[in-house]
Motif scaffolding. Structure first.
Motif, mmCIF file in Angstrom:
data_model
loop_
_atom_site.group_PDB
_atom_site.id
_atom_site.type_symbol
_atom_site.label_atom_id
_atom_site.label_comp_id
_atom_site.label_asym_id
_atom_site.label_seq_id
_atom_site.Cartn_x
_atom_site.Cartn_y
_atom_site.Cartn_z
ATOM 1 N N ASP A 87 3.963 7.450 -12.569
ATOM 2 C CA ASP A 87 4.688 8.256 -13.051
ATOM 3 C C ASP A 87 4.951 8.935 -11.051
ATOM 4 N N VAL A 88 4.204 8.996 -10.489
ATOM 5 C CA VAL A 88 3.860 10.228 -9.129
ATOM 6 C C VAL A 88 4.464 8.609 -7.872
ATOM 7 N N LEU A 89 3.857 7.432 -8.136
ATOM 8 C CA LEU A 89 4.761 6.160 -7.560
ATOM 9 C C LEU A 89 6.933 5.892 -7.513
ATOM 10 N N ALA A 90 7.049 6.229 -8.773
ATOM 11 C CA ALA A 90 8.650 6.405 -9.112
ATOM 12 C C ALA A 90 8.866 7.981 -8.761
ATOM 13 N N SER A 91 8.622 8.989 -7.830
ATOM 14 C CA SER A 91 8.865 9.969 -8.256
ATOM 15 C C SER A 91 9.816 10.415 -7.247
ATOM 16 N N GLY A 92 11.193 11.633 -7.431
ATOM 17 C CA GLY A 92 11.794 11.254 -6.132
ATOM 18 C C GLY A 92 12.501 10.451 -5.893
ATOM 19 N N TRP A 93 12.551 9.136 -6.333
ATOM 20 C CA TRP A 93 13.470 8.422 -6.051
ATOM 21 C C TRP A 93 13.928 7.706 -7.282
ATOM 22 N N THR B 24 0.326 -1.404 0.364
ATOM 23 C CA THR B 24 0.210 -0.026 0.055
ATOM 24 C C THR B 24 0.562 1.216 -0.075
ATOM 25 N N SER B 25 1.987 1.267 0.094
ATOM 26 C CA SER B 25 3.046 1.911 -0.497
ATOM 27 C C SER B 25 4.519 1.836 -1.031
ATOM 28 N N ILE B 26 4.688 2.798 -1.751
ATOM 29 C CA ILE B 26 5.959 2.681 -2.097
ATOM 30 C C ILE B 26 7.346 3.636 -1.651
ATOM 31 N N PRO B 27 8.429 2.878 -0.390
ATOM 32 C CA PRO B 27 8.370 4.416 0.476
ATOM 33 C C PRO B 27 9.041 5.233 0.422
ATOM 34 N N ARG B 28 9.733 5.149 -1.107
ATOM 35 C CA ARG B 28 10.539 5.995 -1.227
ATOM 36 C C ARG B 28 10.170 7.227 -2.182
ATOM 37 N N ALA B 29 8.655 7.182 -2.398
ATOM 38 C CA ALA B 29 8.083 7.817 -3.542
ATOM 39 C C ALA B 29 7.777 9.144 -2.338
ATOM 40 N N GLN B 30 8.112 10.391 -3.495
ATOM 41 C CA GLN B 30 8.075 11.830 -3.272
ATOM 42 C C GLN B 30 7.596 12.460 -3.802
ATOM 43 N N LEU C 143 -2.255 4.279 -2.049
ATOM 44 C CA LEU C 143 -0.823 4.370 -2.615
ATOM 45 C C LEU C 143 -0.382 5.745 -3.244
ATOM 46 N N LEU C 144 -1.000 6.208 -3.563
ATOM 47 C CA LEU C 144 -0.842 7.770 -3.198
ATOM 48 C C LEU C 144 -1.035 8.615 -2.187
ATOM 49 N N ASP C 145 -2.172 8.613 -1.101
ATOM 50 C CA ASP C 145 -1.880 8.755 -0.045
ATOM 51 C C ASP C 145 -0.301 8.322 1.185
ATOM 52 N N ALA C 146 -0.198 7.219 0.419
ATOM 53 C CA ALA C 146 1.111 7.151 1.373
ATOM 54 C C ALA C 146 2.571 8.083 0.934
ATOM 55 N N VAL C 147 2.583 8.317 -0.457
ATOM 56 C CA VAL C 147 3.517 9.290 -1.599
ATOM 57 C C VAL C 147 3.697 10.096 -0.040
ATOM 58 N N ALA C 148 5.118 9.945 0.062
ATOM 59 C CA ALA C 148 5.387 11.859 0.690
ATOM 60 C C ALA C 148 5.344 12.850 0.081
ATOM 61 N N GLY C 149 4.861 14.008 1.137
ATOM 62 C CA GLY C 149 4.542 15.134 0.540
ATOM 63 C C GLY C 149 3.410 15.421 -0.222
ATOM 64 N N LEU C 150 2.640 14.427 -0.569
ATOM 65 C CA LEU C 150 1.656 14.510 -1.454
ATOM 66 C C LEU C 150 0.110 15.023 -0.838
ATOM 67 N N GLU C 151 -0.983 15.183 -0.687
ATOM 68 C CA GLU C 151 -1.960 15.237 0.422
ATOM 69 C C GLU C 151 -3.065 15.738 -1.237
#
Length: 244
Positions: free
Chosen positions: A238-244, A125-131, A157-165
């Protein structure tokens, strides 16, 4: 042992949004999948089927069954709920009662859209490094919601992306107006539906409009760009792959 996955890249993603396909591979490999790509793959047959060319669609769909043989027993994952909906549901109209029914059933039970595969199959339910910093609103595509029953998985999945509301918009389950050839045959209606969807998204104050389907996003982004609206469309891969 890695989870074995065949990826299906829809024709429009291959031609117009290859970065989304690559980002899906990036995410799948990050969660422990061994990704396989059959370069002979083409199309699921949906454009021809929706245009009323059932025989031609069947020919293309039969090639899909050949490209993803049942005996491989690998999951089939795609960044398009629309194509997965075609394979999972419409293939029944093409193959039930035919010699290809067995192959169809084998493919049907292995085909998943990316987010439902991650959440419902792999339990992720989360991609740990996604930001990604900012606020987003989510568009439920007709195919994802109505054909595949996907609603909560992408939001989890999106709610677990760091910095995303998340900011839910009004009528999030209403069609964006694309509908493949519908946008060509009924341009005025299609554009009006896109306008309504974008205005609902803007009313939330979101920075991003995110969905599982590049077809919807392509349609909405065309309207956004033409009207110079202050919001950006993004595919969830693209969101889940962002930030890492």
């Amino acid at each position: 042992m890695p989870t074995l996955v065949d990826i299906f890249i829809p024709c429009f993603v291959d031609q117009l949004f290859p970065h989304t396909a690559m980002n899906m591979v990036k995410v799948l490999e990050a969660v422990g999948c061994e990704v396989h790509y059959n370069a002979n793959q083409t199309c699921c047959g949906q454009p021809a089927y929706n245009a009323g060319y059932k025989t031609e669609s069947c020919d293309v769909a039969r090639k899909f069954l050949t490209d993803f043989p049942t005996e491989q027993e690998r999951y089939i994952v795609s960044p398009s709920a629309s194509c997965i909906g075609m394979v999972r549901n419409t293939y029944a109209d093409l193959f039930e009662g035919t010699p290809d029914a067995g192959r169809y059933h084998g493919v049907q039970r292995r085909a998943f859209e990316l987010t439902e595969f991650l959440v419902d199959v792999m339990g992720i339910t989360s991609i740990p490094r996604a930001q990604l910093n900012g606020k987003y609103t989510y568009h439920d595509s007709c195919a994802a919601l109505r054909e595949c029953g996907i609603r909560e998985a992408p939001r989890q999945l999106l709610d677990a992306v760091a910095g995303l509301e998340r900011l839910e918009m009004a009528e999030t389950e209403t069609c964006c107006g694309f509908g493949g050839t519908f946008a060509v045959k009924f341009e005025a209606i299609s554009v009006a539906m896109a306008e309504q969807k974008v205005e609902h998204a803007l009313a939330t104050g979101a920075d991003y409009l995110i969905s599982t389907d590049t077809s919807c996003l392509m349609h909405l982004d065309a309207y956004i760009r033409r009207e110079q609206k202050p919001i950006k469309t993004l595919h969830i891969a693209d969101v889940l792959a962002s930030g890492w």
